[in-house]
Design an enzyme around this catalytic site. Structure first.
Site, short mmCIF file in Angstrom:
data_model
loop_
_atom_site.label_atom_id
_atom_site.label_comp_id
_atom_site.label_asym_id
_atom_site.label_seq_id
_atom_site.Cartn_x
_atom_site.Cartn_y
_atom_site.Cartn_z
N PRO A 10 0.51 -1.02 -0.32
CA PRO A 10 0.03 -0.26 0.03
C PRO A 10 0.88 1.22 0.58
O PRO A 10 1.48 1.56 0.95
CB PRO A 10 -0.44 -0.10 1.13
CG PRO A 10 0.04 -1.12 2.26
CD PRO A 10 1.19 -1.49 1.68
N ASN A 11 0.27 2.26 -0.45
CA ASN A 11 0.87 3.81 -0.94
C ASN A 11 2.51 3.79 -1.58
O ASN A 11 2.59 4.92 -2.17
CB ASN A 11 0.85 4.43 0.32
CG ASN A 11 -0.25 4.45 1.51
OD1 ASN A 11 -0.99 4.90 1.29
ND2 ASN A 11 -0.16 3.72 2.43
N ARG A 71 5.19 11.37 -2.28
CA ARG A 71 4.61 10.95 -1.26
C ARG A 71 6.13 10.62 -0.48
O ARG A 71 6.97 10.17 -0.81
CB ARG A 71 4.34 9.01 -0.72
CG ARG A 71 4.39 8.79 0.18
CD ARG A 71 4.21 6.89 0.38
NE ARG A 71 4.19 6.85 1.67
CZ ARG A 71 4.68 5.67 1.69
NH1 ARG A 71 4.93 4.53 1.49
NH2 ARG A 71 4.47 5.03 3.23
N TYR A 86 11.34 8.31 0.85
CA TYR A 86 11.00 7.08 0.03
C TYR A 86 11.98 7.55 -1.34
O TYR A 86 11.83 7.40 -2.57
CB TYR A 86 9.85 7.30 -0.22
CG TYR A 86 9.43 6.55 0.49
CD1 TYR A 86 9.92 5.14 1.70
CD2 TYR A 86 8.50 6.75 1.37
CE1 TYR A 86 9.04 5.53 2.29
CE2 TYR A 86 7.68 6.71 2.40
CZ TYR A 86 8.21 5.45 3.18
OH TYR A 86 7.61 4.87 4.50
N ASN A 129 7.86 -6.19 -0.82
CA ASN A 129 8.15 -4.92 -0.18
C ASN A 129 6.34 -5.31 0.38
O ASN A 129 5.39 -4.48 -0.22
CB ASN A 129 8.22 -3.59 -1.29
CG ASN A 129 8.62 -2.14 -0.34
OD1 ASN A 129 7.59 -2.51 0.89
ND2 ASN A 129 8.54 -1.49 -0.18
N ALA A 146 3.44 -1.20 4.27
CA ALA A 146 3.24 -0.58 6.35
C ALA A 146 3.04 -1.93 6.53
O ALA A 146 2.48 -2.40 7.98
CB ALA A 146 1.75 0.61 6.97
N GLU A 183 12.96 -9.60 1.48
CA GLU A 183 11.37 -8.97 1.61
C GLU A 183 12.34 -7.85 1.24
O GLU A 183 13.28 -7.44 1.95
CB GLU A 183 11.56 -8.86 3.26
CG GLU A 183 10.72 -7.21 3.85
CD GLU A 183 10.75 -7.61 5.60
OE1 GLU A 183 11.22 -8.97 6.05
OE2 GLU A 183 10.38 -6.07 6.33
N HIS A 243 12.93 -3.03 0.88
CA HIS A 243 12.21 -1.65 1.92
C HIS A 243 13.27 -0.40 0.83
O HIS A 243 14.00 -0.43 0.61
CB HIS A 243 12.09 -1.30 3.34
CG HIS A 243 11.18 -2.18 3.89
ND1 HIS A 243 10.45 -2.41 3.73
CD2 HIS A 243 11.31 -3.75 4.60
CE1 HIS A 243 9.57 -2.98 4.68
NE2 HIS A 243 10.68 -3.93 5.01
N ARG A 281 14.38 3.73 11.24
CA ARG A 281 13.51 4.72 11.53
C ARG A 281 12.04 4.16 12.98
O ARG A 281 12.71 4.84 14.06
CB ARG A 281 12.44 4.83 10.44
CG ARG A 281 13.05 5.00 9.10
CD ARG A 281 12.10 4.82 8.02
NE ARG A 281 10.71 5.97 7.72
CZ ARG A 281 10.50 5.40 7.20
NH1 ARG A 281 9.88 5.26 6.11
NH2 ARG A 281 9.03 6.43 7.27
N ARG A 317 8.43 0.15 13.07
CA ARG A 317 8.86 -0.44 11.51
C ARG A 317 10.30 -0.59 12.07
O ARG A 317 10.91 -1.49 11.04
CB ARG A 317 9.14 0.90 10.93
CG ARG A 317 8.32 2.22 10.25
CD ARG A 317 8.62 3.28 9.50
NE ARG A 317 7.86 4.37 9.47
CZ ARG A 317 7.08 4.61 8.92
NH1 ARG A 317 6.65 3.64 7.90
NH2 ARG A 317 5.92 5.48 9.22
C1 DQA Z 1 8.32 0.75 3.14
C2 DQA Z 1 8.48 1.24 4.90
C3 DQA Z 1 7.44 1.23 5.02
O1 DQA Z 1 7.43 0.89 6.39
C4 DQA Z 1 6.54 1.72 5.56
O2 DQA Z 1 5.20 1.86 5.62
C5 DQA Z 1 6.11 1.65 3.72
C6 DQA Z 1 7.30 2.49 2.80
C7 DQA Z 1 9.70 1.19 2.54
O3 DQA Z 1 9.75 1.12 2.08
O4 DQA Z 1 10.64 1.58 2.78
O5 DQA Z 1 5.19 2.52 2.95
O6 DQA Z 1 7.92 -0.20 2.88
#
Ligand code: DQA
Length: 153
Positions: free
Chosen positions: A15-16, A23, A28, A79, A82, A103, A105, A112, A116
């Protein structure tokens, strides 16, 4: 050497991540998800691996995609965004798929906020790469190919 057809990698964005480019750019970076996907596809072509890329903001859709990945793919790079920090459903889907998974990120989640620093999906993954922006995905892709090649030896 692994046969090309045995290197089918599913890339899943949570998500996002569809909002990248606008964003929280200080965290990011400037790249949009489309630009990240283009870099992934270019690297995949160089490495001789087939990639399918999937993004969803919905936990259920992410679980459904991983559930259907078992026969169709050889490796998962995910990835979970959240959902990383909360989703036992995604963790269980990865485990049930029996796919080796990495995994990834973009940001260095370990440096952070406290929430997280824990990952619900980590126990179902062979490893994690975080903190290198788009290179987290590209490094994961290289590692996926290395692992698939060594499985075929
Ligand atoms: C993320 C890190 C997560 O904590 C966050 O919620 C994201 C992006 C990253 O790629 O750094 O949405 O997965």
């Amino acid at each position: 050497m692994a046969k090309k057809e045995s290197r089918r990698v599913l890339i899943v964005h949570g998500p996002n991540l569809d909002r990248l480019g606008s964003r929280e750019k200080d965290i990011y970076g400037d790249l949009t998800l489309g630009e990240i996907d283009e870099d992934i596809r270019n690297t995949a072509e160089k490495l001789g691996v087939t990639v399918e890329i999937f993004q969803s903001n919905s936990e259920g859709d992410l679980v459904a995609k991983i559930n259907s990945a078992g026969g169709a793919h050889d490796f998962l790079i995910i990835n979970p965004a959240a959902y990383t920090h909360s989703s036992h459903a995604i963790r269980d889907a990865i485990a049930a798929s029996k796919l080796p998974a990495i995994e990834v990120h973009l940001s260095n989640v370990g440096s952070r906020e406290t929430f997280r620093r824990s990952s619900a999906v980590a126990p179902a993954c062979v490893g994690a790469i975080a903190g290198f922006g788009v290179f987290s995905y590209l490094l994961a892709l290289e590692m996926a190919v290395t692992m698939l090649e060594s499985n075929d030896e």
